[in-house]
Design a protein around this motif. Structure first.
Motif, PDB file in Angstrom:
ATOM      1  N   HIS A  27       0.839  -1.201   0.000  1.00 21.17           N
ATOM      2  CA  HIS A  27       0.000   0.000   0.000  1.00 21.17           C
ATOM      3  C   HIS A  27       0.878   1.256   0.000  1.00 21.17           C
ATOM      4  CE1 HIS A  27      -3.496   2.500   0.827  1.00 21.17           C
ATOM      5  NE2 HIS A  27      -2.780   3.092   1.770  1.00 21.17           N
ATOM      6  N   THR A  28       1.892   1.263   0.835  1.00 20.70           N
ATOM      7  CA  THR A  28       2.806   2.404   0.896  1.00 20.70           C
ATOM      8  C   THR A  28       3.533   2.589  -0.421  1.00 20.70           C
ATOM      9  OG1 THR A  28       3.095   2.039   3.265  1.00 20.70           O
ATOM     10  CG2 THR A  28       4.760   3.397   2.153  1.00 20.70           C
ATOM     11  N   LEU A  29       4.031   1.495  -0.974  1.00 23.02           N
ATOM     12  CA  LEU A  29       4.730   1.553  -2.260  1.00 23.02           C
ATOM     13  C   LEU A  29       3.798   2.044  -3.358  1.00 23.02           C
ATOM     14  CD1 LEU A  29       7.393   1.011  -3.704  1.00 23.02           C
ATOM     15  CD2 LEU A  29       6.712  -1.378  -3.916  1.00 23.02           C
ATOM     16  N   ASN A  30       2.569   1.584  -3.334  1.00 22.20           N
ATOM     17  CA  ASN A  30       1.586   2.017  -4.326  1.00 22.20           C
ATOM     18  C   ASN A  30       1.333   3.515  -4.249  1.00 22.20           C
ATOM     19  OD1 ASN A  30      -0.354   1.471  -6.412  1.00 22.20           O
ATOM     20  ND2 ASN A  30      -1.930   1.815  -4.872  1.00 22.20           N
ATOM     21  N   LYS A  31       1.342   4.069  -3.043  1.00 21.60           N
ATOM     22  CA  LYS A  31       1.121   5.506  -2.873  1.00 21.60           C
ATOM     23  C   LYS A  31       2.310   6.330  -3.379  1.00 21.60           C
ATOM     24  CE  LYS A  31      -2.889   5.400  -0.934  1.00 21.60           C
ATOM     25  NZ  LYS A  31      -4.049   5.890  -1.658  1.00 21.60           N
ATOM     26  N   LEU A  32       3.529   5.832  -3.157  1.00 20.07           N
ATOM     27  CA  LEU A  32       4.717   6.594  -3.523  1.00 20.07           C
ATOM     28  C   LEU A  32       5.165   6.390  -4.967  1.00 20.07           C
ATOM     29  CD1 LEU A  32       6.885   6.143  -0.314  1.00 20.07           C
ATOM     30  CD2 LEU A  32       5.588   8.158  -1.030  1.00 20.07           C
ATOM     31  N   ALA A  33       5.017   5.193  -5.470  1.00 24.08           N
ATOM     32  CA  ALA A  33       5.530   4.898  -6.815  1.00 24.08           C
ATOM     33  C   ALA A  33       4.797   3.707  -7.425  1.00 24.08           C
ATOM     34  CB  ALA A  33       7.026   4.608  -6.748  1.00 24.08           C
ATOM     35  N   PRO A  34       3.564   3.911  -7.847  1.00 28.36           N
ATOM     36  CA  PRO A  34       2.803   2.779  -8.389  1.00 28.36           C
ATOM     37  C   PRO A  34       3.477   2.119  -9.582  1.00 28.36           C
ATOM     38  CG  PRO A  34       1.664   4.873  -8.757  1.00 28.36           C
ATOM     39  CD  PRO A  34       2.825   5.160  -7.871  1.00 28.36           C
ATOM     40  N   GLN A  35       4.288   2.873 -10.315  1.00 25.65           N
ATOM     41  CA  GLN A  35       4.982   2.290 -11.465  1.00 25.65           C
ATOM     42  C   GLN A  35       6.070   1.310 -11.045  1.00 25.65           C
ATOM     43  OE1 GLN A  35       5.394   5.345 -10.289  1.00 25.65           O
ATOM     44  NE2 GLN A  35       7.575   5.749 -10.187  1.00 25.65           N
ATOM     45  N   ALA A  36       6.489   1.339  -9.776  1.00 25.98           N
ATOM     46  CA  ALA A  36       7.569   0.474  -9.297  1.00 25.98           C
ATOM     47  C   ALA A  36       7.071  -0.896  -8.851  1.00 25.98           C
ATOM     48  CB  ALA A  36       8.308   1.147  -8.138  1.00 25.98           C
ATOM     49  N   LEU A  37       5.758  -1.058  -8.731  1.00 20.69           N
ATOM     50  CA  LEU A  37       5.243  -2.314  -8.184  1.00 20.69           C
ATOM     51  C   LEU A  37       5.486  -3.494  -9.108  1.00 20.69           C
ATOM     52  CD1 LEU A  37       1.857  -1.188  -6.657  1.00 20.69           C
ATOM     53  CD2 LEU A  37       3.874  -1.994  -5.455  1.00 20.69           C
ATOM     54  N   HIS A  85       7.070 -11.666  -0.338  1.00 22.57           N
ATOM     55  CA  HIS A  85       6.498 -10.407  -0.802  1.00 22.57           C
ATOM     56  C   HIS A  85       6.923  -9.243   0.088  1.00 22.57           C
ATOM     57  CE1 HIS A  85       3.994 -12.925  -3.373  1.00 22.57           C
ATOM     58  NE2 HIS A  85       3.753 -11.822  -4.065  1.00 22.57           N
ATOM     59  N   VAL A  86       6.971  -9.470   1.399  1.00 20.61           N
ATOM     60  CA  VAL A  86       7.440  -8.420   2.308  1.00 20.61           C
ATOM     61  C   VAL A  86       8.858  -8.020   1.920  1.00 20.61           C
ATOM     62  CG1 VAL A  86       8.155  -7.928   4.684  1.00 20.61           C
ATOM     63  CG2 VAL A  86       5.946  -9.023   4.255  1.00 20.61           C
ATOM     64  N   LEU A  87       9.716  -9.003   1.684  1.00 20.52           N
ATOM     65  CA  LEU A  87      11.111  -8.705   1.343  1.00 20.52           C
ATOM     66  C   LEU A  87      11.220  -8.008  -0.007  1.00 20.52           C
ATOM     67  CD1 LEU A  87      12.684 -12.055   2.575  1.00 20.52           C
ATOM     68  CD2 LEU A  87      12.757  -9.826   3.707  1.00 20.52           C
ATOM     69  N   LEU A  88      10.515  -8.501  -0.995  1.00 19.18           N
ATOM     70  CA  LEU A  88      10.551  -7.921  -2.339  1.00 19.18           C
ATOM     71  C   LEU A  88      10.047  -6.480  -2.326  1.00 19.18           C
ATOM     72  CD1 LEU A  88      10.726  -8.175  -5.479  1.00 19.18           C
ATOM     73  CD2 LEU A  88       8.376  -9.003  -5.395  1.00 19.18           C
ATOM     74  N   TRP A  89       8.890  -6.267  -1.745  1.00 20.29           N
ATOM     75  CA  TRP A  89       8.310  -4.931  -1.761  1.00 20.29           C
ATOM     76  C   TRP A  89       9.046  -3.975  -0.829  1.00 20.29           C
ATOM     77  CZ3 TRP A  89       2.806  -7.358  -1.589  1.00 20.29           C
ATOM     78  CH2 TRP A  89       2.488  -7.838  -2.867  1.00 20.29           C
ATOM     79  N   SER A  90       9.626  -4.495   0.238  1.00 23.78           N
ATOM     80  CA  SER A  90      10.433  -3.642   1.119  1.00 23.78           C
ATOM     81  C   SER A  90      11.681  -3.152   0.400  1.00 23.78           C
ATOM     82  CB  SER A  90      10.814  -4.390   2.397  1.00 23.78           C
ATOM     83  OG  SER A  90       9.678  -4.629   3.184  1.00 23.78           O
ATOM     84  N   ALA A  91      12.300  -4.026  -0.397  1.00 30.88           N
ATOM     85  CA  ALA A  91      13.463  -3.605  -1.184  1.00 30.88           C
ATOM     86  C   ALA A  91      13.062  -2.531  -2.189  1.00 30.88           C
ATOM     87  CB  ALA A  91      14.091  -4.808  -1.895  1.00 30.88           C
ATOM     88  N   GLU A  92      11.924  -2.717  -2.823  1.00 37.33           N
ATOM     89  CA  GLU A  92      11.414  -1.712  -3.763  1.00 37.33           C
ATOM     90  C   GLU A  92      11.150  -0.396  -3.035  1.00 37.33           C
ATOM     91  OE1 GLU A  92      10.529  -1.952  -7.135  1.00 37.33           O
ATOM     92  OE2 GLU A  92      11.145  -4.036  -7.389  1.00 37.33           O
ATOM     93  N   LEU A  93      10.529  -0.480  -1.861  1.00 38.88           N
ATOM     94  CA  LEU A  93      10.215   0.710  -1.077  1.00 38.88           C
ATOM     95  C   LEU A  93      11.484   1.430  -0.629  1.00 38.88           C
ATOM     96  CD1 LEU A  93       8.048   2.480   0.196  1.00 38.88           C
ATOM     97  CD2 LEU A  93       8.033   0.917   2.151  1.00 38.88           C
ATOM     98  N   ALA A 106      12.330   5.223  -1.569  1.00 43.54           N
ATOM     99  CA  ALA A 106      12.606   6.208  -0.521  1.00 43.54           C
ATOM    100  C   ALA A 106      13.961   6.866  -0.751  1.00 43.54           C
ATOM    101  CB  ALA A 106      12.569   5.539   0.854  1.00 43.54           C
ATOM    102  N   HIS A 107      14.954   6.089  -1.138  1.00 45.10           N
ATOM    103  CA  HIS A 107      16.279   6.651  -1.397  1.00 45.10           C
ATOM    104  C   HIS A 107      16.226   7.637  -2.572  1.00 45.10           C
ATOM    105  CE1 HIS A 107      20.669   6.437  -0.803  1.00 45.10           C
ATOM    106  NE2 HIS A 107      20.678   6.841  -2.057  1.00 45.10           N
ATOM    107  N   ASP A 108      15.517   7.249  -3.612  1.00 43.51           N
ATOM    108  CA  ASP A 108      15.370   8.140  -4.765  1.00 43.51           C
ATOM    109  C   ASP A 108      14.629   9.416  -4.372  1.00 43.51           C
ATOM    110  OD1 ASP A 108      15.546   8.626  -7.733  1.00 43.51           O
ATOM    111  OD2 ASP A 108      13.357   8.665  -7.476  1.00 43.51           O
ATOM    112  N   LEU A 109      13.621   9.295  -3.523  1.00 40.65           N
ATOM    113  CA  LEU A 109      12.872  10.458  -3.051  1.00 40.65           C
ATOM    114  C   LEU A 109      13.782  11.407  -2.278  1.00 40.65           C
ATOM    115  CD1 LEU A 109      10.063  11.743  -2.929  1.00 40.65           C
ATOM    116  CD2 LEU A 109       9.620  10.371  -0.892  1.00 40.65           C
ATOM    117  N   ILE A 110      14.664  10.847  -1.450  1.00 40.49           N
ATOM    118  CA  ILE A 110      15.627  11.675  -0.720  1.00 40.49           C
ATOM    119  C   ILE A 110      16.535  12.401  -1.702  1.00 40.49           C
ATOM    120  CG2 ILE A 110      17.672  11.610   0.780  1.00 40.49           C
ATOM    121  CD1 ILE A 110      16.240   9.286   2.289  1.00 40.49           C
ATOM    122  N   GLU A 111      17.089  11.665  -2.661  1.00 37.17           N
ATOM    123  CA  GLU A 111      18.028  12.270  -3.612  1.00 37.17           C
ATOM    124  C   GLU A 111      17.385  13.353  -4.463  1.00 37.17           C
ATOM    125  OE1 GLU A 111      19.704   9.037  -5.849  1.00 37.17           O
ATOM    126  OE2 GLU A 111      21.253   8.675  -4.321  1.00 37.17           O
TER     127      GLU A 111
END
Length: 94
Positions: free
Chosen positions: A17-27, A45-53, A57-62
């Motif tokens: 859900h968090t990933l979908n809000k920040l970057a739906p294209q990344a799912l 799925h937790v591990l996969l989506w956490s890595a994506e998230l 987040a890193h890209d958002l910071i940069e």
């Protein structure tokens, strides 16, 4: 701490859900019947989506930091400080 498959599935839903809000294209594509029908466990799925998230987040910071130095601070020392705090809280609860 051991989690049940249902607990992992709930966490996976939160991360997705968090990933979908920040970057739906990344799912990753795995929608209908996820996580069971794609062959991966909820924990995977937790591990996969956490890595994506984490990458999002890193890209958002940069891309949001006003200077490169700010980006380095937020993605480096501040990140490590927060991670250590989370680890310390986890150890304290055991």
């Amino acid at each position: 701490m051991e989690r049940t498959e249902d607990e992992w599935a709930r966490i996976a839903g939160y991360v997705r859900h968090t990933l979908n809000k920040l970057a739906p294209q990344a799912l990753p594509l795995c929608l209908p019947g996820e996580p069971q029908e794609c062959g991966k466990t909820a924990r995977e799925h937790v591990l996969l989506w956490s890595a994506e998230l984490k990458a999002v987040a890193h890209d958002l910071i940069e891309t949001s930091a006003p200077t490169r130095e700010d980006a380095v601070h937020y993605s480096g020392p501040l990140y490590r400080q927060t991670l250590e705090s989370l680890r310390g809280n986890r150890v304290a609860r055991v």
